[in-house]
Scaffold this motif. Sequence first.
Motif, PDB file in Angstrom:
ATOM      1  N   VAL A 306      21.745  41.190  62.580  1.00 12.95           N
ATOM      2  CA  VAL A 306      22.357  39.863  62.604  1.00 12.95           C
ATOM      3  C   VAL A 306      22.366  39.314  61.170  1.00 12.95           C
ATOM      4  O   VAL A 306      21.300  39.163  60.563  1.00 12.95           O
ATOM      5  CB  VAL A 306      21.585  38.900  63.524  1.00 12.95           C
ATOM      6  N   PRO A 307      23.545  39.037  60.599  1.00 16.16           N
ATOM      7  CA  PRO A 307      23.569  38.580  59.204  1.00 16.16           C
ATOM      8  C   PRO A 307      22.941  37.200  59.055  1.00 16.16           C
ATOM      9  O   PRO A 307      23.177  36.313  59.885  1.00 16.16           O
ATOM     10  CB  PRO A 307      25.066  38.545  58.865  1.00 16.16           C
ATOM     11  N   PRO A 308      22.108  37.000  58.034  1.00 14.58           N
ATOM     12  CA  PRO A 308      21.535  35.666  57.802  1.00 14.58           C
ATOM     13  C   PRO A 308      22.620  34.707  57.328  1.00 14.58           C
ATOM     14  O   PRO A 308      23.672  35.120  56.833  1.00 14.58           O
ATOM     15  CB  PRO A 308      20.504  35.920  56.700  1.00 14.58           C
ATOM     16  N   LEU A 309      22.384  33.413  57.481  1.00 12.77           N
ATOM     17  CA  LEU A 309      23.387  32.422  57.091  1.00 12.77           C
ATOM     18  C   LEU A 309      23.661  32.478  55.592  1.00 12.77           C
ATOM     19  O   LEU A 309      24.797  32.240  55.153  1.00 12.77           O
ATOM     20  CB  LEU A 309      22.914  31.022  57.494  1.00 12.77           C
ATOM     21  N   SER A 310      22.649  32.824  54.796  1.00 14.30           N
ATOM     22  CA  SER A 310      22.855  32.892  53.341  1.00 14.30           C
ATOM     23  C   SER A 310      23.855  33.977  52.959  1.00 14.30           C
ATOM     24  O   SER A 310      24.456  33.926  51.887  1.00 14.30           O
ATOM     25  CB  SER A 310      21.519  33.145  52.641  1.00 14.30           C
ATOM     26  N   TYR A 349      22.615  26.320  49.138  1.00 21.88           N
ATOM     27  CA  TYR A 349      21.250  26.271  49.662  1.00 21.88           C
ATOM     28  C   TYR A 349      20.908  27.630  50.281  1.00 21.88           C
ATOM     29  O   TYR A 349      21.761  28.260  50.916  1.00 21.88           O
ATOM     30  CB  TYR A 349      21.155  25.156  50.697  1.00 21.88           C
ATOM     31  N   PRO A 350      19.680  28.145  50.114  1.00 19.42           N
ATOM     32  CA  PRO A 350      19.360  29.510  50.587  1.00 19.42           C
ATOM     33  C   PRO A 350      19.179  29.648  52.100  1.00 19.42           C
ATOM     34  O   PRO A 350      19.122  30.762  52.611  1.00 19.42           O
ATOM     35  CB  PRO A 350      18.054  29.834  49.856  1.00 19.42           C
ATOM     36  N   LEU A 383      17.116  17.895  52.867  1.00 21.19           N
ATOM     37  CA  LEU A 383      16.641  19.257  52.633  1.00 21.19           C
ATOM     38  C   LEU A 383      15.448  19.309  51.681  1.00 21.19           C
ATOM     39  O   LEU A 383      14.916  20.395  51.404  1.00 21.19           O
ATOM     40  CB  LEU A 383      17.772  20.128  52.069  1.00 21.19           C
ATOM     41  N   GLY A 384      15.043  18.147  51.181  1.00 19.02           N
ATOM     42  CA  GLY A 384      13.920  18.127  50.249  1.00 19.02           C
ATOM     43  C   GLY A 384      14.312  18.537  48.851  1.00 19.02           C
ATOM     44  O   GLY A 384      13.469  18.965  48.051  1.00 19.02           O
ATOM     45  N   VAL A 434      24.066  32.801  46.398  1.00 19.36           N
ATOM     46  CA  VAL A 434      23.692  31.390  46.401  1.00 19.36           C
ATOM     47  C   VAL A 434      24.150  30.677  45.135  1.00 19.36           C
ATOM     48  O   VAL A 434      24.663  29.554  45.190  1.00 19.36           O
ATOM     49  CB  VAL A 434      22.158  31.254  46.577  1.00 19.36           C
ATOM     50  N   VAL A 435      23.988  31.313  43.974  1.00 19.29           N
ATOM     51  CA  VAL A 435      24.326  30.644  42.707  1.00 19.29           C
ATOM     52  C   VAL A 435      25.785  30.836  42.323  1.00 19.29           C
ATOM     53  O   VAL A 435      26.250  30.277  41.319  1.00 19.29           O
ATOM     54  CB  VAL A 435      23.411  31.122  41.559  1.00 19.29           C
TER      55      VAL A 435
END
Length: 463
Positions: A306-310, A349-350, A383-384, A434-435
């Motif tokens: 299952v691919p992560p959201l990142s 965001y990661p 998200l802090g 991400v970047v």
Amino acid sequence: MEEARLNILVVDDEPDICATLAEILEDEGYNVQTAGSAEAAEVLLRDQMVDLVLLDIWMPGEDGVSLLRRWAEAGLEQPVVMMSGHATIETAVQATKLGAYDFIEKPLSLDKTLLTVTHALESSRLQRENRDLRAQAGWVERPSGESPAIRQFREQLQRVAAVDSWALLLGEPGSGKEVAARYLHRQSRRAQGPFVDLRAAAIARPNVAIELFGNEDHGKLTRGRLEVAHGGTLFIDEIADMDLETQARLFSALQERRIIRVGGTTPVPVDVRVIAGSAQDLALAVQSGQFRSDLYYRLSALPLKVPPLSARSADIPALIEEFVRFYGARDGLAARHFAPETLDVLHHYPWPGNVRELQNLVERLLILAEGPEVSAEEVEGALGLDNRLVLVNSNFDGEDFGGTLKRARERFERAFLEYHLARNDWNIARTAEVVGLERTHLYRKLKNLSIALKGERHAGEDG
């Protein structure tokens, strides 16, 4: 695989009626069991799952109404159709109040009997689907989005759905393993059967066997998830949290296609497809002796990642729209617009908590609404994150702001990249995503800024 045949129990003290109904219903594609008394019916209903009961009212010993009353008190969920040639209106009303689906008179009409059976089974299926939908409220119907990663994953699920083998869903917590399992079930030939889930991590280990296989204790019967899922799919999330004894019992039960309830002695046939989910590396668990190799090899015949959201951040806008619609329909929360700069913050965001974290964030932003539009600052606060994070994590002080702009930019880029590398466990591919840099460009940047990778840093420390 052929579609699972539904099971019907005919309870009547007249052998001719039992034989006639069995022949007619079997010609229509049903499995039929017959019982000549309430006592025999109790034994059959205890030892196997049925989808419908045809129950005669007048029988020697315990009559049908009395038996129906006991079943109702015990929480029998299967529809019951009452039959009789001598019943009064009052008896029919009493049976209906006790939960009987319908009442048919003898001599039985073939057309009416088949029509009643069809309607009762369809009504039961719709009620089960409604319960399932309420249970999964908040989740989308399929792995959503149009990113290459999620499109490829959906195609894999569709191919796996065409066969009836066990399957293994591997993915980070919150990445959507249950959504994938439900989608796989709906695409399979078992779609008309039940979908049952078991979260092994949420159940105390001594109780997992009872939850799976059921329990018999001093005449009290509790059906387990495997029995309830008969004819359908059982999704076991975090299967690695099962103890070795339960793993062995599960493997044996699924190999033999029958179970024995805890405290029982009678084998009960089950026809279930198992989909397992895990965030752990099961191959390592096998090597360490924490997971059975036979169960692992059977599950890993069809592994799906299952691919992560990142890895599919392009899907974030579509997921946000679905969550906004859901909370608007369920809770009456007003929709809010996510500005482009807000989506940019979310894109970079990661997402350590994956889709579940995004869903929780959207719910929080809708509940604590600060206007019709969600700002980037509001998301960063939720998200802090804020503009001080890089400075705080990089230990800047006043002297760091001296020198040329080029030197200051290098210091910022080094702090920025080290921050995101640390957030992504020094995973180059994920950090590049991400970047917003190509992987080769990121490698070049790291080299120019003298940032050592994780392995190089440890080697340097060891030296």
